[in-house]
Design a protein around this motif. Structure first.
Motif, PDB file in Angstrom:
ATOM      1  N   LEU A 186     -54.758  12.506  -2.669  1.00  0.00           N
ATOM      2  CA  LEU A 186     -53.928  13.249  -3.620  1.00  0.00           C
ATOM      3  C   LEU A 186     -52.605  12.541  -3.866  1.00  0.00           C
ATOM      4  CD1 LEU A 186     -54.549  16.881  -2.340  1.00  0.00           C
ATOM      5  CD2 LEU A 186     -55.217  15.987  -4.565  1.00  0.00           C
ATOM      6  N   LYS A 187     -51.944  12.129  -2.792  1.00  0.00           N
ATOM      7  CA  LYS A 187     -50.621  11.524  -2.982  1.00  0.00           C
ATOM      8  C   LYS A 187     -50.703  10.187  -3.708  1.00  0.00           C
ATOM      9  CE  LYS A 187     -50.394   9.481   1.683  1.00  0.00           C
ATOM     10  NZ  LYS A 187     -49.694   9.569   2.992  1.00  0.00           N
ATOM     11  N   LYS A 188     -51.791   9.424  -3.497  1.00  0.00           N
ATOM     12  CA  LYS A 188     -51.958   8.169  -4.219  1.00  0.00           C
ATOM     13  C   LYS A 188     -52.294   8.418  -5.684  1.00  0.00           C
ATOM     14  CE  LYS A 188     -53.492   5.256  -0.350  1.00  0.00           C
ATOM     15  NZ  LYS A 188     -54.635   4.466   0.190  1.00  0.00           N
ATOM     16  N   SER A 189     -53.103   9.445  -5.936  1.00  0.00           N
ATOM     17  CA  SER A 189     -53.538   9.722  -7.300  1.00  0.00           C
ATOM     18  C   SER A 189     -52.379  10.081  -8.212  1.00  0.00           C
ATOM     19  CB  SER A 189     -54.559  10.866  -7.294  1.00  0.00           C
ATOM     20  OG  SER A 189     -55.708  10.516  -6.565  1.00  0.00           O
ATOM     21  N   PHE A 190     -51.341  10.733  -7.665  1.00  0.00           N
ATOM     22  CA  PHE A 190     -50.221  11.195  -8.480  1.00  0.00           C
ATOM     23  C   PHE A 190     -48.918  10.467  -8.148  1.00  0.00           C
ATOM     24  CE2 PHE A 190     -53.297  14.632  -8.390  1.00  0.00           C
ATOM     25  CZ  PHE A 190     -53.390  14.968  -9.726  1.00  0.00           C
ATOM     26  N   ALA A 191     -49.033   9.318  -7.490  1.00  0.00           N
ATOM     27  CA  ALA A 191     -47.844   8.595  -7.022  1.00  0.00           C
ATOM     28  C   ALA A 191     -46.882   8.237  -8.135  1.00  0.00           C
ATOM     29  CB  ALA A 191     -48.272   7.341  -6.270  1.00  0.00           C
ATOM     30  N   ASN A 192     -47.388   8.019  -9.336  1.00  0.00           N
ATOM     31  CA  ASN A 192     -46.529   7.630 -10.453  1.00  0.00           C
ATOM     32  C   ASN A 192     -45.944   8.830 -11.196  1.00  0.00           C
ATOM     33  OD1 ASN A 192     -47.002   4.897 -10.010  1.00  0.00           O
ATOM     34  ND2 ASN A 192     -48.834   4.897 -11.286  1.00  0.00           N
ATOM     35  N   TYR A 193     -46.250  10.036 -10.733  1.00  0.00           N
ATOM     36  CA  TYR A 193     -45.824  11.232 -11.459  1.00  0.00           C
ATOM     37  C   TYR A 193     -44.913  12.137 -10.633  1.00  0.00           C
ATOM     38  CZ  TYR A 193     -49.606   9.700 -14.484  1.00  0.00           C
ATOM     39  OH  TYR A 193     -50.412   8.952 -15.309  1.00  0.00           O
ATOM     40  N   PHE A 194     -45.371  12.583  -9.479  1.00  0.00           N
ATOM     41  CA  PHE A 194     -44.580  13.512  -8.683  1.00  0.00           C
ATOM     42  C   PHE A 194     -45.156  13.587  -7.269  1.00  0.00           C
ATOM     43  CE2 PHE A 194     -47.275  15.814 -11.806  1.00  0.00           C
ATOM     44  CZ  PHE A 194     -48.337  16.130 -10.978  1.00  0.00           C
ATOM     45  N   PRO A 195     -44.348  14.067  -6.307  1.00  0.00           N
ATOM     46  CA  PRO A 195     -44.868  14.263  -4.952  1.00  0.00           C
ATOM     47  C   PRO A 195     -45.922  15.376  -4.933  1.00  0.00           C
ATOM     48  CG  PRO A 195     -42.466  14.275  -4.980  1.00  0.00           C
ATOM     49  CD  PRO A 195     -42.914  14.377  -6.398  1.00  0.00           C
ATOM     50  N   ILE A 196     -46.849  15.279  -4.007  1.00  0.00           N
ATOM     51  CA  ILE A 196     -47.849  16.328  -3.786  1.00  0.00           C
ATOM     52  C   ILE A 196     -47.539  16.978  -2.441  1.00  0.00           C
ATOM     53  CG2 ILE A 196     -50.283  16.842  -3.426  1.00  0.00           C
ATOM     54  CD1 ILE A 196     -49.706  16.182  -6.272  1.00  0.00           C
ATOM     55  N   GLY A 197     -47.209  18.262  -2.480  1.00  0.00           N
ATOM     56  CA  GLY A 197     -46.761  18.941  -1.273  1.00  0.00           C
ATOM     57  C   GLY A 197     -47.731  19.984  -0.758  1.00  0.00           C
ATOM     58  N   VAL A 198     -47.422  20.467   0.425  1.00  0.00           N
ATOM     59  CA  VAL A 198     -48.211  21.528   1.053  1.00  0.00           C
ATOM     60  C   VAL A 198     -47.276  22.320   1.968  1.00  0.00           C
ATOM     61  CG1 VAL A 198     -48.916  20.075   3.005  1.00  0.00           C
ATOM     62  CG2 VAL A 198     -50.328  22.037   2.347  1.00  0.00           C
ATOM     63  N   SER A 199     -47.514  23.623   2.050  1.00  0.00           N
ATOM     64  CA  SER A 199     -46.726  24.443   2.966  1.00  0.00           C
ATOM     65  C   SER A 199     -47.383  24.430   4.333  1.00  0.00           C
ATOM     66  CB  SER A 199     -46.590  25.878   2.443  1.00  0.00           C
ATOM     67  OG  SER A 199     -47.829  26.556   2.508  1.00  0.00           O
ATOM     68  N   VAL A 200     -46.551  24.382   5.382  1.00  0.00           N
ATOM     69  CA  VAL A 200     -47.080  24.243   6.735  1.00  0.00           C
ATOM     70  C   VAL A 200     -46.324  25.115   7.721  1.00  0.00           C
ATOM     71  CG1 VAL A 200     -47.852  21.859   6.359  1.00  0.00           C
ATOM     72  CG2 VAL A 200     -45.548  22.283   7.241  1.00  0.00           C
TER      73      VAL A 200
ATOM     74  N   GLN B  85     -34.624  20.756 -13.718  1.00  0.00           N
ATOM     75  CA  GLN B  85     -35.891  20.227 -13.238  1.00  0.00           C
ATOM     76  C   GLN B  85     -36.878  21.389 -13.113  1.00  0.00           C
ATOM     77  OE1 GLN B  85     -35.933  17.663  -9.807  1.00  0.00           O
ATOM     78  NE2 GLN B  85     -33.854  16.911 -10.182  1.00  0.00           N
ATOM     79  N   VAL B  86     -38.148  21.097 -13.291  1.00  0.00           N
ATOM     80  CA  VAL B  86     -39.195  22.106 -13.120  1.00  0.00           C
ATOM     81  C   VAL B  86     -40.199  21.585 -12.108  1.00  0.00           C
ATOM     82  CG1 VAL B  86     -41.008  23.457 -14.227  1.00  0.00           C
ATOM     83  CG2 VAL B  86     -38.898  22.932 -15.488  1.00  0.00           C
ATOM     84  N   GLN B  87     -40.435  22.361 -11.060  1.00  0.00           N
ATOM     85  CA  GLN B  87     -41.433  21.991 -10.056  1.00  0.00           C
ATOM     86  C   GLN B  87     -42.411  23.150  -9.864  1.00  0.00           C
ATOM     87  OE1 GLN B  87     -39.717  20.763  -6.330  1.00  0.00           O
ATOM     88  NE2 GLN B  87     -38.859  18.871  -7.166  1.00  0.00           N
ATOM     89  N   VAL B  88     -43.676  22.807  -9.674  1.00  0.00           N
ATOM     90  CA  VAL B  88     -44.656  23.795  -9.226  1.00  0.00           C
ATOM     91  C   VAL B  88     -44.524  23.836  -7.709  1.00  0.00           C
ATOM     92  CG1 VAL B  88     -47.089  24.423  -9.097  1.00  0.00           C
ATOM     93  CG2 VAL B  88     -46.184  23.356 -11.173  1.00  0.00           C
ATOM     94  N   THR B  89     -43.896  24.878  -7.203  1.00  0.00           N
ATOM     95  CA  THR B  89     -43.556  24.935  -5.779  1.00  0.00           C
ATOM     96  C   THR B  89     -44.658  25.540  -4.931  1.00  0.00           C
ATOM     97  OG1 THR B  89     -42.420  27.029  -6.213  1.00  0.00           O
ATOM     98  CG2 THR B  89     -41.080  25.023  -6.204  1.00  0.00           C
ATOM     99  N   GLU B  90     -45.557  26.274  -5.545  1.00  0.00           N
ATOM    100  CA  GLU B  90     -46.695  26.867  -4.850  1.00  0.00           C
ATOM    101  C   GLU B  90     -47.882  26.779  -5.802  1.00  0.00           C
ATOM    102  OE1 GLU B  90     -45.677  30.738  -3.111  1.00  0.00           O
ATOM    103  OE2 GLU B  90     -43.560  30.202  -3.328  1.00  0.00           O
ATOM    104  N   LEU B  91     -49.066  26.554  -5.271  1.00  0.00           N
ATOM    105  CA  LEU B  91     -50.227  26.425  -6.148  1.00  0.00           C
ATOM    106  C   LEU B  91     -51.483  26.910  -5.452  1.00  0.00           C
ATOM    107  CD1 LEU B  91     -51.524  25.541  -8.783  1.00  0.00           C
ATOM    108  CD2 LEU B  91     -51.711  23.232  -7.866  1.00  0.00           C
TER     109      LEU B  91
END
Length: 310
Positions: free
Chosen positions: A38-52, A267-273
């Motif tokens: 996931l992080k490589k696929s979107f590396a040129n666009y935005f970080p890919i996060g997860v809640s832990v 800025q706009v972020q999708v913070t939860e998905l």
């Protein structure tokens, strides 16, 4: 719940690879260095996060998280109650462990959340006699908490959800009838952002909320953010809580939402998905309840299509 989200996303991205591998020996694996993540696929666009939670950061879960993601959000350990259970005591263990894991794996950290109407400690809104504190006292406690937390992670947490879900669910009302609002009025929102900015001027500060794509709620959030911006309050972004389903949001409404908030310079972020496969509550009738609880091929394709659209 986040584990289900991880596996759904990963299953969607790797379905082709899994099918191609199915006829090979069970020990055949794709080298980690060449694996699509996931992080490589979107590396040129935005970080890919997860809640832990800290318990997720050991064993195979930790390996999966480090492999697939490049941003972490603490699920609960940075919320006011768990982090600051008593007026003169902080519980740093969980939050410190999340930040340390992120740093060890070269990941970003989003702080979540400084001010919310839920998960607050019992002492926060009361004085020694058990009576409700006044505005001056509550704002003083807020300032002390925000300064202590944000300064501890200054330069290590790049963004904070400063205020979370301040809007009321009733469309005829504006702000939520919370203890924060009842004691401080609207000022608690402005002060929270000011205190956070003073504690770490480099941190990106967000207002975070849900159902942001619904036109009526979107406009109330816009009204709040515009007032803050016009007043010079240091709010830098808006977080969209993507608690979505197979039909909602539409591409059109999501684009409108992003454009609306970006027009304020935010800025706009999708913070939860998370994308539910369940129908809307109003459609969960007796026919639906009687049907087999099966994740069909049709639902799977709708699920994948909605993730791809978003």
């Amino acid at each position: 719940m986040f584990k289900n989200v991880i596996y759904v996303i990963v299953a969607g991205l790797f379905s082709g690879a899994v099918s191609a591998q199915s006829s090979r020996a069970s020990k055949s694996v794709i080298p980690v260095g060449t694996m699509l993540t996931l992080k490589k696929s979107f590396a040129n666009y935005f970080p890919i996060g997860v809640s832990v939670s800290p318990s997720n950061l050991v064993g195979r879960e930790a390996e999966l998280i480090a492999q697939q993601f490049n941003s972490l959000t603490p699920e609960n350990v940075m919320k006011f109650g768990p982090l600051h259970p008593e007026e003169n005591r902080y519980n740093w263990g969980g939050a410190d462990s999340v930040v340390a894991f992120a740093e060890a794996n070269k990941m970003k950290v989003r702080g979540h959340t400084l001010i919310w109407h839920q998960q607050n400690p019992a002492w926060l809104f009361l004085d020694g006699k058990g009576d409700t504190v006044n505005k001056e006292v509550l704002l003083s406690r807020m300032k002390s908490h925000i300064e202590t937390v944000v300064k501890r992670y200054k330069g290590r947490v790049y963004a904070w959800d400063v205020v979370n879900e301040a809007l009321d669910d009733d469309s005829t009302r504006y702000l939520r009838n919370s203890a924060w609002f009842n004691i401080c009025g609207e000022d608690f929102i402005e002060k929270a952002f000011q205190y956070a900015h003073q504690a770490d001027p480099e941190a990106i500060l967000f207002y975070n909320d849900y159902r942001t794509e619904h036109p009526e709620r979107r406009e109330r959030i816009y009204k709040l953010l515009k007032r803050l911006k016009d007043s010079g309050v240091p709010v830098h972004g808006v977080g969209l809580q993507g608690h979505w389903n197979l039909k909602d949001p539409s591409r059109q409404e999501l684009v409108k939402t992003i454009d609306r908030f970006r027009s304020l310079g935010l800025q706009v972020q999708v913070t939860e998905l998370d994308i539910s496969v369940l129908p809307e509550k109003k459609d969960r009738d007796s026919t639906w309840l009687a049907a087999p609880d099966v994740y069909t091929a049709e639902i799977e394709q709708q699920h994948i299509a909605q993730y791809e659209q978003i």
